[in-house]
Design a protein around this motif. Structure first.
Motif, mmCIF file in Angstrom:
data_model
loop_
_atom_site.group_PDB
_atom_site.id
_atom_site.type_symbol
_atom_site.label_atom_id
_atom_site.label_comp_id
_atom_site.label_asym_id
_atom_site.label_seq_id
_atom_site.Cartn_x
_atom_site.Cartn_y
_atom_site.Cartn_z
ATOM 1 N N GLU A 156 0.355 -1.269 0.232
ATOM 2 C CA GLU A 156 -0.016 0.238 0.075
ATOM 3 C C GLU A 156 0.411 0.998 0.182
ATOM 4 N N LEU A 157 0.173 2.397 -1.247
ATOM 5 C CA LEU A 157 1.220 3.689 -0.888
ATOM 6 C C LEU A 157 0.819 4.452 0.574
ATOM 7 N N VAL A 158 2.178 4.546 1.251
ATOM 8 C CA VAL A 158 1.423 5.519 2.478
ATOM 9 C C VAL A 158 1.934 6.759 2.266
ATOM 10 N N GLY A 159 2.963 6.817 1.409
ATOM 11 C CA GLY A 159 3.835 8.035 1.534
ATOM 12 C C GLY A 159 4.583 8.707 0.012
ATOM 13 N N SER A 160 4.972 9.619 0.235
ATOM 14 C CA SER A 160 5.532 10.127 -1.263
ATOM 15 C C SER A 160 6.401 11.616 -0.915
ATOM 16 N N ILE A 161 7.107 11.273 -2.198
ATOM 17 C CA ILE A 161 8.329 12.912 -1.927
ATOM 18 C C ILE A 161 8.815 12.927 -3.132
ATOM 19 N N ALA A 162 8.475 14.517 -3.844
ATOM 20 C CA ALA A 162 9.081 14.134 -5.108
ATOM 21 C C ALA A 162 10.394 16.065 -5.001
ATOM 22 N N LEU A 163 10.600 15.658 -6.487
ATOM 23 C CA LEU A 163 11.904 16.236 -6.418
ATOM 24 C C LEU A 163 11.708 17.400 -7.549
ATOM 25 N N VAL A 164 11.873 18.233 -7.546
ATOM 26 C CA VAL A 164 11.612 19.407 -9.492
ATOM 27 C C VAL A 164 13.139 20.189 -9.231
ATOM 28 N N LYS A 165 13.943 19.578 -10.163
ATOM 29 C CA LYS A 165 15.314 20.667 -10.426
ATOM 30 C C LYS A 165 14.994 21.526 -11.107
ATOM 31 N N PHE A 166 15.069 22.193 -10.780
ATOM 32 C CA PHE A 166 14.798 23.549 -11.442
ATOM 33 C C PHE A 166 15.602 24.684 -11.625
ATOM 34 N N ASP A 167 16.822 24.732 -11.344
ATOM 35 C CA ASP A 167 17.982 25.151 -11.932
ATOM 36 C C ASP A 167 19.459 24.119 -12.173
ATOM 37 N N GLU A 168 20.426 24.467 -12.082
ATOM 38 C CA GLU A 168 21.750 23.454 -12.592
ATOM 39 C C GLU A 168 21.823 23.353 -11.035
ATOM 40 N N ARG A 169 21.911 23.607 -9.735
ATOM 41 C CA ARG A 169 22.384 22.820 -8.586
ATOM 42 C C ARG A 169 21.208 23.174 -7.114
ATOM 43 N N ARG B 228 13.840 31.374 -10.585
ATOM 44 C CA ARG B 228 13.079 30.389 -11.292
ATOM 45 C C ARG B 228 12.460 28.839 -10.372
ATOM 46 N N PHE B 229 12.366 28.630 -9.229
ATOM 47 C CA PHE B 229 11.798 28.071 -8.226
ATOM 48 C C PHE B 229 10.158 28.318 -8.485
ATOM 49 N N PRO B 230 9.416 26.922 -8.807
ATOM 50 C CA PRO B 230 8.024 26.688 -9.167
ATOM 51 C C PRO B 230 7.075 26.915 -8.384
ATOM 52 N N LEU B 231 6.194 28.155 -8.341
ATOM 53 C CA LEU B 231 5.582 28.152 -6.911
ATOM 54 C C LEU B 231 4.560 27.663 -7.160
ATOM 55 N N MET B 232 3.150 27.203 -5.886
ATOM 56 C CA MET B 232 2.368 26.871 -6.175
ATOM 57 C C MET B 232 1.314 27.672 -4.866
ATOM 58 N N SER B 233 0.722 28.115 -6.015
ATOM 59 C CA SER B 233 -0.182 28.825 -5.047
ATOM 60 C C SER B 233 -0.781 28.854 -4.018
ATOM 61 N N ALA B 234 -0.939 27.959 -3.450
ATOM 62 C CA ALA B 234 -2.129 27.632 -2.589
ATOM 63 C C ALA B 234 -0.367 27.941 -1.269
ATOM 64 N N ASP B 235 0.230 28.192 -1.609
ATOM 65 C CA ASP B 235 1.605 27.942 -0.615
ATOM 66 C C ASP B 235 2.016 28.914 0.198
ATOM 67 N N ASN B 236 2.333 29.474 1.427
ATOM 68 C CA ASN B 236 2.490 30.867 1.793
ATOM 69 C C ASN B 236 3.384 31.059 2.736
ATOM 70 N N VAL B 237 4.485 30.019 2.772
ATOM 71 C CA VAL B 237 5.433 29.808 3.947
ATOM 72 C C VAL B 237 6.800 28.485 2.906
ATOM 73 N N PHE B 238 8.080 29.275 3.145
ATOM 74 C CA PHE B 238 8.906 29.027 1.863
ATOM 75 C C PHE B 238 10.072 28.514 3.096
ATOM 76 N N TYR B 239 11.231 27.871 2.810
ATOM 77 C CA TYR B 239 12.152 27.132 3.445
ATOM 78 C C TYR B 239 13.155 26.760 2.351
ATOM 79 N N TYR B 240 14.079 26.646 3.088
ATOM 80 C CA TYR B 240 15.656 26.147 2.037
ATOM 81 C C TYR B 240 16.705 25.082 2.724
ATOM 82 N N LEU B 241 17.323 24.326 2.453
ATOM 83 C CA LEU B 241 18.531 23.857 2.979
ATOM 84 C C LEU B 241 19.597 23.349 1.654
ATOM 85 N N ASN B 242 20.358 23.477 2.467
ATOM 86 C CA ASN B 242 22.010 23.635 1.311
ATOM 87 C C ASN B 242 22.089 22.188 2.342
ATOM 88 N N VAL B 243 22.320 21.123 1.614
ATOM 89 C CA VAL B 243 22.188 19.646 0.893
ATOM 90 C C VAL B 243 23.213 19.561 1.523
#
Length: 162
Positions: free
Chosen positions: A62-75, A146-161
Motif C-alpha cells: 500500500e502506498l502510504v507516503g510520497s516525496i518528489a524533487l523538481v530540479k529547477f536550476d543547475e544546482r 525559477r523556483f516553481p511556485l504553487m498557488s496555495a503555498d505561503n511559507v517557504f524554506y530552504y536547506l543546503n544539503v
C-alpha cells in the motif's frame, strides 16, 4: 511493519492522486484539485526528465507516503508532494524522515546543493518537521527566480544539503 521506499513512475499516478488529494482536501481542507496538480499525471516528464525524481513509501504493497524533487536550476531543486497517510505518521515508522533522507541523498549524488520548498501555514506539523531537519525560512521574494511556485503555498524554506 516494514517500510519499502521505491521510485515512482506514471504507473503510480492514480494511487498518488488518491493519497495526496485525500490528505489535501479531506484532512486539511486545502482548496486544491487534481486540475491544480497536473504533474501527478505525468510524473516522468515533470519530475524525472529535468533531473529530479519521485519516491513512494509502501507498507505491505500500500502506498502510504510520497516525496518528489523538481530540479529547477543547475544546482537547486524543490521538494514537492511530501505526504504521509494519517495513520502512518509519527516517530514509530518515521516515514517522512526516511523519505526526506532518500531525497537529500539523491541531491548529494546528483550535484544539487540547495533544496527549497513551499508549504501552507496551517500544516503546523509539517513546518515543525522541516525546522527539525534544519530547513531555514526564506521570504517569498527571496526565493530563486525559477523556483516553481504553487498557488496555495505561503511559507517557504530552504536547506543546503552539501
Amino acid at each position: 511493519m516494514k517500510v519499502l521506499i521505491q521510485q515512482l513512475d506514471n504507473a503510480y499516478s492514480d494511487e498518488l492522486i488518491d493519497l495526496i488529494l485525500t490528505i489535501q482536501q479531506k484532512e486539511f481542507n486545502v482548496p486544491i484539485t487534481i486540475e491544480d496538480q497536473p504533474d501527478l499525471k505525468k510524473i516522468e516528464s515533470f519530475y524525472m526528465e529535468s533531473g529530479g525524481n519521485f519516491w513512494g513509501a509502501f507498507i505491505e504493497g500500500e502506498l502510504v507516503g510520497s516525496i518528489a524533487l523538481v530540479k529547477f536550476d543547475e544546482r537547486a531543486g524543490a521538494v514537492r508532494k511530501m505526504f504521509v497517510k494519517k495513520e502512518f505518521r509519527g516517530k514509530e515508522l518515521n516515514i517522512a524522515q526516511v523519505l526526506l533522507e532518500v531525497l537529500v541523498a539523491f541531491c548529494r549524488e546528483n550535484g544539487i546543493d540547495t533544496i527549497y520548498l513551499g508549504t501552507v501555514s496551517v500544516l503546523k506539523a509539517a513546518i515543525r518537521f522541516y525546522e527539525r531537519n534544519h530547513f531555514l525560512q526564506v521570504e517569498k521574494e527571496n526565493l530563486p527566480a525559477r523556483f516553481p511556485l504553487m498557488s496555495a503555498d505561503n511559507v517557504f524554506y530552504y536547506l543546503n544539503v552539501n
